[in-house]
Write a protein that holds these residues in place. Structure first.
Motif, PDB file in Angstrom:
ATOM      1  N   ASN A  33       0.830  -1.215   0.000  1.00  0.00           N
ATOM      2  CA  ASN A  33       0.000   0.000   0.000  1.00  0.00           C
ATOM      3  C   ASN A  33       0.859   1.256   0.000  1.00  0.00           C
ATOM      4  O   ASN A  33       0.536   2.243  -0.661  1.00  0.00           O
ATOM      5  N   TRP A  34       1.955   1.226   0.756  1.00  0.00           N
ATOM      6  CA  TRP A  34       2.830   2.399   0.800  1.00  0.00           C
ATOM      7  C   TRP A  34       3.454   2.667  -0.568  1.00  0.00           C
ATOM      8  O   TRP A  34       3.507   3.798  -1.024  1.00  0.00           O
ATOM      9  N   VAL A  35       3.928   1.590  -1.235  1.00  0.00           N
ATOM     10  CA  VAL A  35       4.537   1.755  -2.562  1.00  0.00           C
ATOM     11  C   VAL A  35       3.505   2.267  -3.554  1.00  0.00           C
ATOM     12  O   VAL A  35       3.791   3.157  -4.362  1.00  0.00           O
ATOM     13  N   ARG A  36       2.291   1.736  -3.493  1.00  0.00           N
ATOM     14  CA  ARG A  36       1.237   2.199  -4.412  1.00  0.00           C
ATOM     15  C   ARG A  36       0.915   3.670  -4.156  1.00  0.00           C
ATOM     16  O   ARG A  36       0.787   4.453  -5.099  1.00  0.00           O
ATOM     17  N   MET A  37       0.798   4.063  -2.894  1.00  0.00           N
ATOM     18  CA  MET A  37       0.532   5.466  -2.576  1.00  0.00           C
ATOM     19  C   MET A  37       1.684   6.352  -3.056  1.00  0.00           C
ATOM     20  O   MET A  37       1.462   7.423  -3.628  1.00  0.00           O
ATOM     21  N   PHE A  38       2.915   5.895  -2.870  1.00  0.00           N
ATOM     22  CA  PHE A  38       4.096   6.638  -3.314  1.00  0.00           C
ATOM     23  C   PHE A  38       4.074   6.851  -4.825  1.00  0.00           C
ATOM     24  O   PHE A  38       4.264   7.963  -5.318  1.00  0.00           O
ATOM     25  N   LEU A  39       3.804   5.784  -5.575  1.00  0.00           N
ATOM     26  CA  LEU A  39       3.821   5.870  -7.037  1.00  0.00           C
ATOM     27  C   LEU A  39       2.662   6.702  -7.576  1.00  0.00           C
ATOM     28  O   LEU A  39       2.847   7.495  -8.505  1.00  0.00           O
ATOM     29  N   VAL A  40       1.487   6.544  -6.988  1.00  0.00           N
ATOM     30  CA  VAL A  40       0.334   7.337  -7.440  1.00  0.00           C
ATOM     31  C   VAL A  40       0.572   8.815  -7.149  1.00  0.00           C
ATOM     32  O   VAL A  40       0.269   9.681  -7.974  1.00  0.00           O
ATOM     33  N   THR A  41       1.146   9.120  -6.000  1.00  0.00           N
ATOM     34  CA  THR A  41       1.455  10.512  -5.667  1.00  0.00           C
ATOM     35  C   THR A  41       2.479  11.090  -6.636  1.00  0.00           C
ATOM     36  O   THR A  41       2.356  12.240  -7.073  1.00  0.00           O
ATOM     37  N   LEU A  42       3.495  10.302  -6.983  1.00  0.00           N
ATOM     38  CA  LEU A  42       4.472  10.741  -7.985  1.00  0.00           C
ATOM     39  C   LEU A  42       3.792  11.060  -9.307  1.00  0.00           C
ATOM     40  O   LEU A  42       4.042  12.105  -9.918  1.00  0.00           O
ATOM     41  N   LEU A  43       2.919  10.159  -9.743  1.00  0.00           N
ATOM     42  CA  LEU A  43       2.217  10.357 -11.011  1.00  0.00           C
ATOM     43  C   LEU A  43       1.332  11.598 -10.969  1.00  0.00           C
ATOM     44  O   LEU A  43       1.316  12.401 -11.908  1.00  0.00           O
ATOM     45  N   LEU A  44       0.604  11.772  -9.864  1.00  0.00           N
ATOM     46  CA  LEU A  44      -0.265  12.952  -9.732  1.00  0.00           C
ATOM     47  C   LEU A  44       0.546  14.242  -9.776  1.00  0.00           C
ATOM     48  O   LEU A  44       0.144  15.223 -10.407  1.00  0.00           O
ATOM     49  N   ILE A  67      -6.455   9.524   1.164  1.00  0.00           N
ATOM     50  CA  ILE A  67      -6.249   8.093   0.942  1.00  0.00           C
ATOM     51  C   ILE A  67      -5.763   7.382   2.204  1.00  0.00           C
ATOM     52  O   ILE A  67      -5.930   6.169   2.348  1.00  0.00           O
ATOM     53  N   LEU A  68      -5.182   8.142   3.140  1.00  0.00           N
ATOM     54  CA  LEU A  68      -4.555   7.525   4.314  1.00  0.00           C
ATOM     55  C   LEU A  68      -5.504   6.616   5.077  1.00  0.00           C
ATOM     56  O   LEU A  68      -5.177   5.463   5.359  1.00  0.00           O
ATOM     57  N   HIS A  69      -6.701   7.104   5.420  1.00  0.00           N
ATOM     58  CA  HIS A  69      -7.619   6.287   6.207  1.00  0.00           C
ATOM     59  C   HIS A  69      -8.189   5.115   5.404  1.00  0.00           C
ATOM     60  O   HIS A  69      -8.615   4.126   5.976  1.00  0.00           O
ATOM     61  N   ARG A  70      -8.158   5.236   4.100  1.00  0.00           N
ATOM     62  CA  ARG A  70      -8.658   4.122   3.277  1.00  0.00           C
ATOM     63  C   ARG A  70      -7.650   2.971   3.243  1.00  0.00           C
ATOM     64  O   ARG A  70      -8.056   1.802   3.298  1.00  0.00           O
ATOM     65  N   ILE A  71      -6.366   3.295   3.142  1.00  0.00           N
ATOM     66  CA  ILE A  71      -5.391   2.208   3.056  1.00  0.00           C
ATOM     67  C   ILE A  71      -4.984   1.673   4.428  1.00  0.00           C
ATOM     68  O   ILE A  71      -4.449   0.572   4.513  1.00  0.00           O
ATOM     69  N   THR A  72      -5.246   2.432   5.489  1.00  0.00           N
ATOM     70  CA  THR A  72      -4.969   1.909   6.827  1.00  0.00           C
ATOM     71  C   THR A  72      -6.227   1.312   7.446  1.00  0.00           C
ATOM     72  O   THR A  72      -6.161   0.701   8.518  1.00  0.00           O
ATOM     73  N   ASN A  73      -7.372   1.509   6.774  1.00  0.00           N
ATOM     74  CA  ASN A  73      -8.667   1.007   7.256  1.00  0.00           C
ATOM     75  C   ASN A  73      -8.998   1.498   8.653  1.00  0.00           C
ATOM     76  O   ASN A  73      -9.528   0.785   9.483  1.00  0.00           O
TER      77      ASN A  73
END
Length: 197
Positions: free
Chosen positions: A5-16, A187-193
């Protein structure tokens, strides 16, 4: 949060960050693009696209460093100041908004004061909206920390853009910072549930 989840958030943030900066550059740096369109020069046009995309990646990294610094500072604040932490954050929000107007005007009074007031009001309104969404999706206690992040942390991240001559790079920087910070906060609360994230 697991590593995937951290890597996905990192990459999506980079792309954005890259996409937001590139799109902003079309409006802010129109002359740079027009130079290579008349006559058309594909290599130079691709070069300038890579140039602004690289800026976006850097701005995204600044946003991510600010986000993780905010998470750390928030935990320290809750531990040290306990019940006063919310009040301290409100004071820092007010000071930052004042700083965005008054001190910027003192440092560069070529532009009118109204421009700085409008920018501060926009950041306040945008931060308020994103904080309201965060509080609605999690809990009401998340509103002030979210507003603190969207105003204070974003303004601190924006300092390199504010120190440049001319407003082009300030605009090129604030748009991706707001986009990346919004994404990370929501996105934080969604990926940490967790509804209290």
């Amino acid at each position: 949060m697991n590593s995937r989840n951290w890597v996905r958030m990192f990459l999506v943030t980079l792309l954005l960050g890259a996409v937001a900066t590139l799109l902003t550059s079309f409006f802010v740096k129109t002359n740079s693009y027009m130079t290579f369109l008349q006559p058309f020069d594909l290599i130079e046009l691709l070069g300038i696209i890579v140039y602004f995309t690289s800026f976006g990646l850097v701005f995204s990294l600044i946003s991510q460093m600010g986000f993780f610094a905010y998470l750390t500072v928030n935990q320290f604040g809750l531990g040290i100041f306990r019940g006063f932490w919310t009040s301290i954050q409100v004071v820092l929000i007010v000071f930052t908004l004042f700083d965005l107007v008054y001190f910027r005007y003192l440092g560069n009074n070529d532009e009118g004061l109204l421009v700085y007031i409008v920018v501060a009001i926009f950041i306040l309104c945008y931060g308020w909206l994103i904080s309201w969404i965060k509080a609605k999706e999690t809990n009401q206690k998340a509103f002030i920390p979210a507003l603190f992040f969207m105003i204070v942390v974003t303004s601190v991240e924006w300092v390199p853009g504010l120190r440049t001559n001319g407003g082009d790079y300030a605009w090129l920087m604030i748009v991706p910072l707001l986009v990346c910070n919004t994404y990370q906060l929501l996105i934080l609360h969604r990926i940490t549930n967790k509804v209290n994230a």
